[in-house]
Design a protein around this motif. Structure first.
Motif, PDB file in Angstrom:
ATOM      1  N   UNK A 324      -9.081  -5.330   4.622  1.00 48.42           N
ATOM      2  CA  UNK A 324      -8.250  -4.315   3.959  1.00 48.42           C
ATOM      3  C   UNK A 324      -8.568  -4.216   2.474  1.00 48.42           C
ATOM      4  N   UNK A 325      -8.406  -3.033   1.943  1.00 48.56           N
ATOM      5  CA  UNK A 325      -8.607  -2.835   0.516  1.00 48.56           C
ATOM      6  C   UNK A 325      -7.507  -1.949  -0.038  1.00 48.56           C
ATOM      7  N   UNK A 326      -7.131  -2.258  -1.284  1.00 50.65           N
ATOM      8  CA  UNK A 326      -6.078  -1.534  -1.971  1.00 50.65           C
ATOM      9  C   UNK A 326      -6.602  -1.007  -3.301  1.00 50.65           C
ATOM     10  N   UNK A 327      -6.122   0.148  -3.706  1.00 53.62           N
ATOM     11  CA  UNK A 327      -6.427   0.658  -5.029  1.00 53.62           C
ATOM     12  C   UNK A 327      -5.132   0.715  -5.837  1.00 53.62           C
ATOM     13  N   UNK A 328      -5.205   0.256  -7.098  1.00 52.14           N
ATOM     14  CA  UNK A 328      -4.042   0.259  -7.979  1.00 52.14           C
ATOM     15  C   UNK A 328      -4.258   1.251  -9.106  1.00 52.14           C
ATOM     16  N   UNK A 329      -3.153   1.839  -9.556  1.00 49.98           N
ATOM     17  CA  UNK A 329      -3.227   2.810 -10.634  1.00 49.98           C
ATOM     18  C   UNK A 329      -2.054   2.597 -11.591  1.00 49.98           C
ATOM     19  N   UNK A 330      -2.297   2.883 -12.861  1.00 48.38           N
ATOM     20  CA  UNK A 330      -1.247   2.955 -13.869  1.00 48.38           C
ATOM     21  C   UNK A 330      -1.287   4.375 -14.414  1.00 48.38           C
ATOM     22  N   UNK A 331      -0.444   5.240 -13.871  1.00 49.73           N
ATOM     23  CA  UNK A 331      -0.533   6.660 -14.199  1.00 49.73           C
ATOM     24  C   UNK A 331      -1.827   7.222 -13.660  1.00 49.73           C
ATOM     25  N   UNK A 332      -2.594   7.961 -14.450  1.00 49.76           N
ATOM     26  CA  UNK A 332      -3.853   8.524 -13.956  1.00 49.76           C
ATOM     27  C   UNK A 332      -5.007   7.521 -13.974  1.00 49.76           C
ATOM     28  N   UNK A 333      -4.808   6.365 -14.568  1.00 49.52           N
ATOM     29  CA  UNK A 333      -5.890   5.397 -14.741  1.00 49.52           C
ATOM     30  C   UNK A 333      -5.988   4.467 -13.544  1.00 49.52           C
ATOM     31  N   UNK A 334      -7.196   4.329 -13.002  1.00 44.71           N
ATOM     32  CA  UNK A 334      -7.425   3.391 -11.905  1.00 44.71           C
ATOM     33  C   UNK A 334      -7.527   1.974 -12.457  1.00 44.71           C
ATOM     34  N   UNK A 335      -6.877   1.052 -11.768  1.00 46.08           N
ATOM     35  CA  UNK A 335      -6.912  -0.365 -12.136  1.00 46.08           C
ATOM     36  C   UNK A 335      -7.814  -1.171 -11.212  1.00 46.08           C
ATOM     37  N   UNK A 336      -8.578  -0.497 -10.364  1.00 41.97           N
ATOM     38  CA  UNK A 336      -9.532  -1.178  -9.515  1.00 41.97           C
ATOM     39  C   UNK A 336      -9.126  -1.221  -8.055  1.00 41.97           C
ATOM     40  N   UNK A 337     -10.065  -1.686  -7.231  1.00 46.31           N
ATOM     41  CA  UNK A 337      -9.851  -1.823  -5.791  1.00 46.31           C
ATOM     42  C   UNK A 337      -9.928  -3.309  -5.420  1.00 46.31           C
ATOM     43  N   UNK A 338      -9.086  -3.696  -4.452  1.00 41.93           N
ATOM     44  CA  UNK A 338      -8.926  -5.117  -4.144  1.00 41.93           C
ATOM     45  C   UNK A 338      -8.805  -5.321  -2.636  1.00 41.93           C
ATOM     46  N   UNK A 339      -9.294  -6.499  -2.207  1.00 46.46           N
ATOM     47  CA  UNK A 339      -9.209  -6.835  -0.787  1.00 46.46           C
ATOM     48  C   UNK A 339      -7.810  -7.292  -0.384  1.00 46.46           C
ATOM     49  N   UNK A 340      -7.110  -7.950  -1.291  1.00 44.99           N
ATOM     50  CA  UNK A 340      -5.774  -8.451  -0.997  1.00 44.99           C
ATOM     51  C   UNK A 340      -4.823  -8.021  -2.115  1.00 44.99           C
ATOM     52  N   UNK A 341      -3.576  -7.803  -1.729  1.00 42.53           N
ATOM     53  CA  UNK A 341      -2.537  -7.419  -2.682  1.00 42.53           C
ATOM     54  C   UNK A 341      -1.365  -8.370  -2.526  1.00 42.53           C
ATOM     55  N   UNK A 342      -0.892  -8.900  -3.651  1.00 36.99           N
ATOM     56  CA  UNK A 342       0.241  -9.822  -3.640  1.00 36.99           C
ATOM     57  C   UNK A 342       1.345  -9.243  -4.511  1.00 36.99           C
ATOM     58  N   UNK A 343       2.530  -9.093  -3.935  1.00 34.51           N
ATOM     59  CA  UNK A 343       3.708  -8.639  -4.668  1.00 34.51           C
ATOM     60  C   UNK A 343       4.474  -9.885  -5.092  1.00 34.51           C
ATOM     61  N   UNK A 344       4.469 -10.162  -6.380  1.00 35.68           N
ATOM     62  CA  UNK A 344       5.097 -11.394  -6.889  1.00 35.68           C
ATOM     63  C   UNK A 344       6.309 -11.080  -7.756  1.00 35.68           C
ATOM     64  N   UNK A 345       6.956  -9.972  -7.487  1.00 36.02           N
ATOM     65  CA  UNK A 345       8.240  -9.701  -8.128  1.00 36.02           C
ATOM     66  C   UNK A 345       9.070  -8.888  -7.154  1.00 36.02           C
ATOM     67  N   UNK A 346      10.385  -8.974  -7.313  1.00 34.22           N
ATOM     68  CA  UNK A 346      11.256  -8.254  -6.385  1.00 34.22           C
ATOM     69  C   UNK A 346      12.007  -7.165  -7.144  1.00 34.22           C
ATOM     70  N   UNK A 347      12.971  -6.572  -6.482  1.00 28.91           N
ATOM     71  CA  UNK A 347      13.741  -5.523  -7.126  1.00 28.91           C
ATOM     72  C   UNK A 347      13.275  -4.142  -6.725  1.00 28.91           C
ATOM     73  N   UNK A 348      13.824  -3.154  -7.395  1.00 28.19           N
ATOM     74  CA  UNK A 348      13.574  -1.773  -7.029  1.00 28.19           C
ATOM     75  C   UNK A 348      12.111  -1.374  -7.238  1.00 28.19           C
ATOM     76  N   UNK A 349      11.454  -1.950  -8.251  1.00 32.26           N
ATOM     77  CA  UNK A 349      10.043  -1.625  -8.489  1.00 32.26           C
ATOM     78  C   UNK A 349       9.190  -1.989  -7.278  1.00 32.26           C
ATOM     79  N   UNK A 350       9.344  -3.220  -6.780  1.00 30.35           N
ATOM     80  CA  UNK A 350       8.562  -3.649  -5.618  1.00 30.35           C
ATOM     81  C   UNK A 350       8.859  -2.780  -4.410  1.00 30.35           C
ATOM     82  N   UNK A 351      10.121  -2.422  -4.239  1.00 28.03           N
ATOM     83  CA  UNK A 351      10.523  -1.544  -3.134  1.00 28.03           C
ATOM     84  C   UNK A 351       9.777  -0.216  -3.218  1.00 28.03           C
TER      85      UNK A 351
END
Length: 614
Positions: A324-351
């Motif tokens: 599996x691969x994931x792509x991350x973005x901050x607004x229009x800017x790409x933050x790269x593509x990754x094989x694994x994604x880890x969510x290490x915070x909770x709350x409404x943002x993670x949801x």
């Protein structure tokens, strides 16, 4: 069967009763400790300088993105790096943290010379700039007027807040604030201890257990132990009959057990973890790397996109990385593509981050509600509370007395210190074995609006700071979840009238709890900082009945989660959750590599380790 279990105690980052009532769970900036070089030397000495055997078939690196630079995210990164380095695995880790100055999450501190954040216009009570994960309304916020049943704000507090608002555009003026000059201030987690409910944290046969980590931090002076008897509960019990009464005289009761705090601020813990991770970049012949991206917001609306598992390896256009691969973005800017994604915070943002991905079962566990309590059976959703953190500086009147030789001694003690001394003396008279040491931290149990008071001046030795004033003491006061809900507001931009009301009410409650004359504390406050944590502390944790659990991982999509909300609402729980997830991800990746070798490079249906560990 997966179920939620409630956390009985609702104190900040606390655990289950009757264990310790309070366990702190809740750009690379200039490093405040000179620990980097010893850490790198230790890592280098643990590895052979010899070049490893030639790698005939160089496998592409396993790229892992971690969202969240709190204890769970940093622990996961630490153990991914450590285990990958030991096995000569090719792993690249990028950690994204929203902290403006440094990582840490709820284990953060404000340090001297920190550049102040821009203060938004509070005149309208509405923020001009909002995060996508902020609460959209302040329903039931208690911002009412005179008819609300609460007192109107105090003139002293209102004057301080208005002066801060006027100075918000001046960086120099903000840096000259008393709170900034006195020394480190812990505004979130306050105490580090080991929950008794998790035996693996103190496993004598495990050299990497949390007890070993705690001992290492003590040895490296990252943390230090509270003096005996310096952490107490403030109770309101009649000793003659044991009946609870809000009108009875308050009394202190020491809490037993090993308890620690960050030396120079709780942020020394995440900073030491960050330094340890960065040190892996300097190891010779190592194929692991670590990068931290500070003050980066992965967009909750479209910042995470699943792009499938059949993307070609950039090194060899004919080979296929069947992961599996994931792509991350901050607004229009790409933050790269990754094989694994880890969510290490909770709350409404993670949801919201995971809401538009195909990992629906995984996302269902991140759905969040906010409440100051949960049902006895735990409820069916992650539940977080909201609490206020008030850091305030109070001036101490000059006090002179004569000793038996007639010498005059001058001291500066605030009404809070004097009240604690009286309570300590009363406790010592009723119990001779009671310690009379200074009280660093008090768990407040005789006032429903409050939960904790901690002295930053004592913990971080402000009196040794040449820039500090000996007549000033700095405290952190945490509200109860019920109080946080009653006075709920937009946490990124609290209206000025709400800030005045909340501060006044919390300080009056403090005076009541410590039996201090009304107005004595309030009128002597000279500086303050009020913060609302809209998603402060987990009220329940996931449980599946397996001691080996403590994380969530969906192998089908290569996404996992770690944090205190899964294992235990404490620093130790967050650390252990990150460690367990790191171990599982590497085992799953190794299993996939073996399967690919047996099948000539293709993964068969069901070959992955499909496991829900919740």
């Amino acid at each position: 069967m997966i179920m939620l279990v409630p956390i009985v105690s609702v104190l900040m980052l606390s655990g289950r009763q009757p264990t310790l009532a309070f366990r702190s769970i809740p750009s690379p900036s200039p490093i405040v400790r000179s620990s980097t070089y010893p850490v790198r030397a230790a890592l280098a000495s643990s590895r052979s300088d010899a070049m490893p055997p030639s790698r005939q078939e160089e496998s592409p690196p396993l790229s892992i993105a971690i969202l969240g630079g709190g204890i769970a995210g940093l622990s996961c990164a630490t153990h991914l790096l450590r285990q990958s380095s030991d096995s000569d695995a090719n792993v690249r880790i990028t950690l994204f943290d929203t902290g403006r100055l440094r990582p840490g999450g709820r284990c953060s501190s404000r340090l001297p010379n920190d550049s102040p954040a821009a203060v938004k216009n509070r005149s309208s009570g509405v923020s001009n700039v909002r995060r996508a994960c902020d609460d959209t309304a302040a329903e039931g916020s208690g911002t009412g007027s005179d008819g609300s049943g609460h007192e109107m704000p105090n003139d002293n507090i209102g004057s301080i807040l208005k002066r801060q608002q006027m100075q918000s555009t001046s960086t120099a003026a903000s840096r000259d604030r008393i709170l900034t000059a006195m020394g480190p201030v812990d505004h979130a987690a306050q105490i580090l201890s080991i929950p008794a409910e998790i035996p693996s944290l103190v496993d004598a046969n495990d050299a990497e257990c949390f007890q070993h980590q705690l001992n290492t931090w003590l040895q490296d002076q990252v943390i230090e132990s509270f003096p005996e008897g310096s952490v107490c509960e403030l109770l309101s019990l009649d000793p003659s009959n044991g009946n609870s009464s809000t009108l009875s005289k308050p009394r202190l009761q020491p809490i037993q057990g090993q308890m620690c705090y960050g030396k120079g601020g709780m942020s020394s813990i995440p900073l030491a973890m960050r330094d340890h991770c960065l040190a892996y970049n300097d190891l010779q012949h190592s194929r692991v790397s670590f990068q931290i991206m500070q003050d980066v917001w992965v967009s909750p609306s479209n910042g995470v996109k699943y792009i499938g598992n059949n993307h070609k390896n950039s090194k060899d256009g004919d080979s296929v990385v069947n992961e599996p691969q994931w792509e991350l973005r901050a607004g229009p800017k790409s933050l790269g593509k990754y094989h694994r994604l880890i969510i290490a915070h909770n709350g409404k943002c993670a949801d919201r981050i995971m809401s538009k991905t195909p990992a629906k079962e995984f996302h269902s566990l991140l759905r969040t509600k906010f409440a100051p309590y949960v049902p006895k059976w735990g409820g069916n959703e992650m539940t977080l509370n909201s609490i206020y953190s008030l850091v305030f500086a109070i001036k101490c009147p000059k006090d002179s007395d004569n000793d038996r030789n007639g010498a005059v001694h001058t001291s500066y003690n605030s009404p809070i210190v004097n009240a604690l001394k009286n309570l300590s003396q009363s406790a010592a008279e009723s119990s001779p074995q009671q310690s009379t040491n200074d009280i660093y931290t008090v768990i407040i149990k005789n006032e429903p609006n409050l939960r904790l008071l901690s002295s930053n001046t004592l913990k971080h030795r402000h009196h040794k700071n040449p820039n500090a004033q000996s007549s000033i003491e700095v405290y952190t006061l945490l509200s109860s979840p019920q109080f946080g809900r009653q006075y709920k507001g937009p946490q990124e931009n609290l209206p000025l009238d709400l800030m005045e009301k909340v501060t006044t009410e919390m300080l009056h409650s403090l005076e009541k709890a410590f039996n201090i004359d009304r107005g004595t504390v309030l009128q002597n406050v000279v500086d303050l900082k009020l913060q609302l944590w809209g998603a402060a502390v987990p009220m329940n944790t996931w449980k599946s009945g397996k001691d080996s659990d403590g994380f969530v991982y969906d192998a089908q999509y290569g996404v996992g989660a770690c944090g205190d909300w899964i294992l235990d609402a404490s620093i130790a729980g967050a650390w252990e959750s990150g460690r367990r997830l790191a171990k599982w991800i590497l085992e799953e990746h190794h299993h996939q590599q073996q399967q690919q070798q047996r099948t000539g490079g293709d993964m068969e249906e069901g070959d992955g380790l499909q496991r829900w560990s919740v």
